[in-house]
Design a protein around this motif. Structure first.
Motif, PDB file in Angstrom:
ATOM      1  N   ARG A 103      -6.675  -0.744  -1.852  1.00 51.06           N
ATOM      2  CA  ARG A 103      -5.276  -0.928  -2.214  1.00 51.06           C
ATOM      3  C   ARG A 103      -4.685  -2.191  -1.577  1.00 51.06           C
ATOM      4  O   ARG A 103      -3.831  -2.850  -2.177  1.00 51.06           O
ATOM      5  CB  ARG A 103      -4.469   0.305  -1.800  1.00 51.06           C
ATOM      6  N   SER A 104      -5.117  -2.530  -0.360  1.00 55.10           N
ATOM      7  CA  SER A 104      -4.583  -3.730   0.293  1.00 55.10           C
ATOM      8  C   SER A 104      -4.899  -4.987  -0.508  1.00 55.10           C
ATOM      9  O   SER A 104      -4.057  -5.881  -0.650  1.00 55.10           O
ATOM     10  CB  SER A 104      -5.146  -3.861   1.710  1.00 55.10           C
ATOM     11  N   MET A 150      -2.667  -4.814  -3.764  1.00 55.75           N
ATOM     12  CA  MET A 150      -1.214  -4.838  -3.600  1.00 55.75           C
ATOM     13  C   MET A 150      -0.723  -5.985  -2.717  1.00 55.75           C
ATOM     14  O   MET A 150       0.449  -6.341  -2.765  1.00 55.75           O
ATOM     15  CB  MET A 150      -0.735  -3.510  -3.004  1.00 55.75           C
ATOM     16  N   ARG A 151      -1.618  -6.575  -1.899  1.00 56.16           N
ATOM     17  CA  ARG A 151      -1.158  -7.590  -0.958  1.00 56.16           C
ATOM     18  C   ARG A 151      -1.926  -8.899  -1.089  1.00 56.16           C
ATOM     19  O   ARG A 151      -1.337  -9.936  -1.418  1.00 56.16           O
ATOM     20  CB  ARG A 151      -1.282  -7.058   0.480  1.00 56.16           C
ATOM     21  N   ASP A 152      -3.225  -8.886  -0.836  1.00 57.05           N
ATOM     22  CA  ASP A 152      -3.988 -10.125  -0.699  1.00 57.05           C
ATOM     23  C   ASP A 152      -4.155 -10.873  -2.023  1.00 57.05           C
ATOM     24  O   ASP A 152      -3.880 -12.072  -2.107  1.00 57.05           O
ATOM     25  CB  ASP A 152      -5.354  -9.832  -0.075  1.00 57.05           C
ATOM     26  N   TYR A 207       2.036 -11.484   9.834  1.00 57.12           N
ATOM     27  CA  TYR A 207       2.034 -10.106   9.305  1.00 57.12           C
ATOM     28  C   TYR A 207       0.785  -9.354   9.755  1.00 57.12           C
ATOM     29  O   TYR A 207       0.859  -8.190  10.172  1.00 57.12           O
ATOM     30  CB  TYR A 207       2.114 -10.146   7.780  1.00 57.12           C
ATOM     31  N   LEU A 208      -0.377 -10.031   9.672  1.00 61.74           N
ATOM     32  CA  LEU A 208      -1.611  -9.372  10.084  1.00 61.74           C
ATOM     33  C   LEU A 208      -1.605  -9.056  11.575  1.00 61.74           C
ATOM     34  O   LEU A 208      -2.117  -8.017  12.000  1.00 61.74           O
ATOM     35  CB  LEU A 208      -2.816 -10.258   9.746  1.00 61.74           C
ATOM     36  N   ARG A 266      -4.913  -2.520  11.396  1.00 61.88           N
ATOM     37  CA  ARG A 266      -5.439  -2.633  10.040  1.00 61.88           C
ATOM     38  C   ARG A 266      -6.063  -3.995   9.825  1.00 61.88           C
ATOM     39  O   ARG A 266      -7.090  -4.131   9.161  1.00 61.88           O
ATOM     40  CB  ARG A 266      -4.311  -2.405   9.034  1.00 61.88           C
ATOM     41  N   HIS A 289       0.470  -6.005  12.173  1.00 63.81           N
ATOM     42  CA  HIS A 289      -0.302  -4.840  11.764  1.00 63.81           C
ATOM     43  C   HIS A 289      -1.749  -5.017  12.245  1.00 63.81           C
ATOM     44  O   HIS A 289      -2.695  -4.993  11.463  1.00 63.81           O
ATOM     45  CB  HIS A 289      -0.261  -4.668  10.249  1.00 63.81           C
ATOM     46  N   LEU A 344      -0.844 -12.212  -3.384  1.00 56.98           N
ATOM     47  CA  LEU A 344      -0.403 -13.364  -2.595  1.00 56.98           C
ATOM     48  C   LEU A 344      -1.166 -14.618  -3.002  1.00 56.98           C
ATOM     49  O   LEU A 344      -0.584 -15.698  -3.141  1.00 56.98           O
ATOM     50  CB  LEU A 344      -0.605 -13.081  -1.106  1.00 56.98           C
ATOM     51  N   TYR A 380       1.696 -15.043   6.784  1.00 55.24           N
ATOM     52  CA  TYR A 380       0.624 -14.085   6.490  1.00 55.24           C
ATOM     53  C   TYR A 380      -0.130 -13.701   7.767  1.00 55.24           C
ATOM     54  O   TYR A 380      -0.389 -12.515   8.019  1.00 55.24           O
ATOM     55  CB  TYR A 380      -0.335 -14.712   5.477  1.00 55.24           C
TER      56      TYR A 380
END
Length: 315
Positions: A98-99, A102-104, A142-143, A149, A146, A107, A139
């Protein structure tokens, strides 16, 4: 002519082994001084694997060869998402998550579309470089927030290093780091000069040479790394690593290059960038179909990559 071919092949080996030595030695040095795996992955490993693209792109920019500079990054990203990703999926279907969906991947799609827009208006200037680097910084930030993860996401990129046993760091690691940087510096210089000379000899544009041969040459470390991981049965992170590599090429390599030396955009750049936007969108679609990239989807990506090479050389 033969000397240009020799120096081009030599540049591939210098870039390949230089990047590998930078990643290997710098990771061991960072481990020795207890730098976190996540930081190693986001800085040393990311820079090391993108060093060939950066050195070739920056060298071409400062020599006034903007076509090779931009086409190298665009061609490398198409090669990564087309030939390498497709080939890995043909060997064994690649699981997604899902990451990525929905994200990588979104982007990367948004960043690629933004660069297409900037190129259309010939705006790959220092302001564009600052914007791209800000996106990369956001980015990474953000990593880092988090981190748990992100650490799991980076585990497939960071090379396995033996735990610190308390012994003194070997001087060979520092020497390998130095030689690695010298190797990629010389490799970047040789590749730009020899590739432009080969293009002139055969009457092929610098853009086509950069999109094909130069791009494939600078992407060889990713190809070999992915093949080794696939043969070892470690396919889980290949897709995420390739998407991350493409994002770093655009936001990091192209952003830093534009900051140092604004790029002139030729009309030849727009079809290649448009194709790349479409390919990223296609990969995003494949990620969502059954949450894996299947063999037939890999075949489609390889066919698109080969077809683009044929079109470039025939046009």
């Amino acid at each position: 002519m033969l000397s240009n071919i020799f120096f081009f092949v030599l540049s591939i080996f210098l870039l390949w082994f230089g990047a590998d030595w930078i990643v290997d030695s710098a990771s061991k040095i960072a481990k020795k001084y207890k730098v976190a795996d996540l930081v190693i992955g986001l800085t040393i490993v990311a820079f090391g694997t993108s060093a060939p693209e950066f050195l070739v792109t920056a060298t071409a920019a400062f020599k006034g060869l903007s076509d090779i500079s931009l086409s190298n990054v665009v061609g490398s990203n198409i090669f990564n998402l087309g030939f390498i990703l497709g080939l890995m999926a043909l060997i064994k279907p690649l699981p997604t998550n899902r990451s990525l969906a929905m994200r990588d991947a979104p982007l990367l799609l948004a960043t690629t579309a933004m660069i297409l827009g900037l190129a259309y208006f010939d705006k790959l200037d220092r302001a564009a470089g600052v914007t791209l680097l800000a996106i990369l910084g956001g980015y990474i930030g953000y990593l880092l927030v988090h981190s748990k993860r992100a650490a799991n996401a980076m585990s497939g990129i960071v090379p396995e290093v033996e735990e610190d046993d308390g012994t003194q760091l070997s001087s060979k690691d520092w020497l390998k780091l130095l030689v690695g940087f010298i190797g990629i510096a010389l490799g970047g210089e040789f590749m730009v000069d020899s590739a432009s000379a080969i293009a002139r000899h055969f009457g092929v544009s610098n853009w086509v040479i950069g999109m094909t041969i130069v791009a494939a040459g600078t992407s060889l470390p990713e190809l070999v790394t992915c093949l080794a991981a696939s043969l070892k049965g470690r396919n889980e992170m290949l897709l995420g690593n390739l998407i991350g590599s493409d994002f770093f090429n655009f936001a990091g390599v192209l952003g830093l290059t534009c900051l140092m030396r604004p790029l002139d955009v030729s009309p030849d750049a727009l079809p290649g960038l448009t194709l790349l936007v479409g390919m990223v969108a296609l990969v995003l679609f494949f990620i969502r179909t059954g949450w894996k990239v299947s063999r037939w989807e890999g075949a489609v990506l390889v066919a698109l990559s080969i077809g683009r090479w044929v079109f470039d050389f025939m046009s």
